[in-house]
Motif scaffolding. Structure first.
Motif, short mmCIF file in Angstrom:
data_model
loop_
_atom_site.label_atom_id
_atom_site.label_comp_id
_atom_site.label_asym_id
_atom_site.label_seq_id
_atom_site.Cartn_x
_atom_site.Cartn_y
_atom_site.Cartn_z
N LYS A 4 0.78 -1.19 -0.01
CA LYS A 4 -0.10 0.03 0.05
C LYS A 4 1.04 1.15 0.03
N ARG A 5 0.36 2.08 -0.80
CA ARG A 5 1.31 3.61 -0.80
C ARG A 5 0.75 4.45 0.17
N TYR A 6 1.17 5.02 0.63
CA TYR A 6 0.78 6.41 1.69
C TYR A 6 0.97 7.63 1.25
N PRO A 7 0.15 8.16 0.59
CA PRO A 7 0.33 9.51 -0.05
C PRO A 7 0.27 10.58 1.24
N ALA A 10 4.68 16.84 2.71
CA ALA A 10 6.15 16.83 3.19
C ALA A 10 6.08 17.42 4.54
N GLU A 11 5.11 18.19 4.89
CA GLU A 11 4.93 18.38 6.36
C GLU A 11 4.35 17.28 7.01
N GLY A 12 3.53 16.39 6.55
CA GLY A 12 3.07 15.09 7.16
C GLY A 12 4.10 14.19 7.45
N LYS A 13 4.90 14.13 6.52
CA LYS A 13 6.07 13.15 6.50
C LYS A 13 7.08 13.51 7.76
N LYS A 14 7.20 14.84 7.78
CA LYS A 14 8.27 15.37 8.72
C LYS A 14 7.51 15.14 9.81
N ILE A 67 4.72 3.37 12.02
CA ILE A 67 5.26 4.69 11.15
C ILE A 67 6.31 4.22 10.33
N LYS A 68 7.23 3.29 10.77
CA LYS A 68 8.10 2.56 9.86
C LYS A 68 7.42 2.28 8.38
N TYR A 73 6.86 3.22 2.69
CA TYR A 73 6.04 3.51 1.38
C TYR A 73 5.40 4.74 1.19
N ALA A 74 5.94 5.88 1.58
CA ALA A 74 5.42 7.21 1.52
C ALA A 74 5.41 7.64 0.10
#
Length: 157
Positions: A4-7, A10-14, A67-68, A73-74
């Motif tokens: 599964k991809r996690y769209p 950039a703020e959310g990833k940080k 989270i990992k 897959y972000a």
């Protein structure tokens, strides 16, 4: 089978990276210390401090794993790669139902979703109906509470 991809923005990833760091460097060591202290109390079968710490450890380790996976897959979405008038993950969209006040939401990845802060998941029925549409489009949104039509008024980065 593809993962599964996690769209996400950039703020959310940080934010996820910061949460992961906090869990690994602060929360995990605190729990390990609580377990060590609780073991010193003796009989583990009737030791509520030990049981509580182990339960919390399980929750933290599960969240670290989650989270990992999301970060691995972000898919960081660059809103500048999409037409300025097109609804996409990372953009704010304003829409209006007939005779109602306009509503504005930012569409974000599910990991960033916070409806009270105006951020809705790309997996939500509203976002699913709006994604790919453009300013001026009238869209029917299917929700568990029924269907309703809205007009997209504005899209912004």
């Amino acid at each position: 089978m593809a993962e599964k991809r996690y769209p996400m923005t950039a703020e959310g990833k940080k934010k996820l990276e910061q949460e992961l760091e906090d869990l690994k460097l602060k929360k995990r060591p605190e729990i390990i210390e609580r377990i060590k202290i609780a073991r010193g109390f003796g009989d583990l079968s009737e030791n509520s401090e030990y049981t509580s710490a182990k339960d919390e450890q399980s929750v933290v380790e599960s969240r670290i794993s989650e989270i990992k996976t999301m970060l691995q897959y972000a898919e960081v979405v660059d809103v500048n790669d999409v037409d300025a008038n097109e609804v996409s993950v990372g953009k704010k969209v304003t829409f209006q139902e007939a005779d109602e006040e306009p509503e504005t939401y930012q569409i974000v990845g599910s990991a960033e979703s916070d409806p009270l802060a105006g951020k809705i998941s790309n997996d939500s029925p509203i976002a699913q109906s709006l994604l790919g549409k453009k300013v001026g489009d009238t869209v029917t949104i299917e929700t568990p509470g029924g269907a309703f039509a809205v007009k997209i008024i504005n899209v912004e980065n």
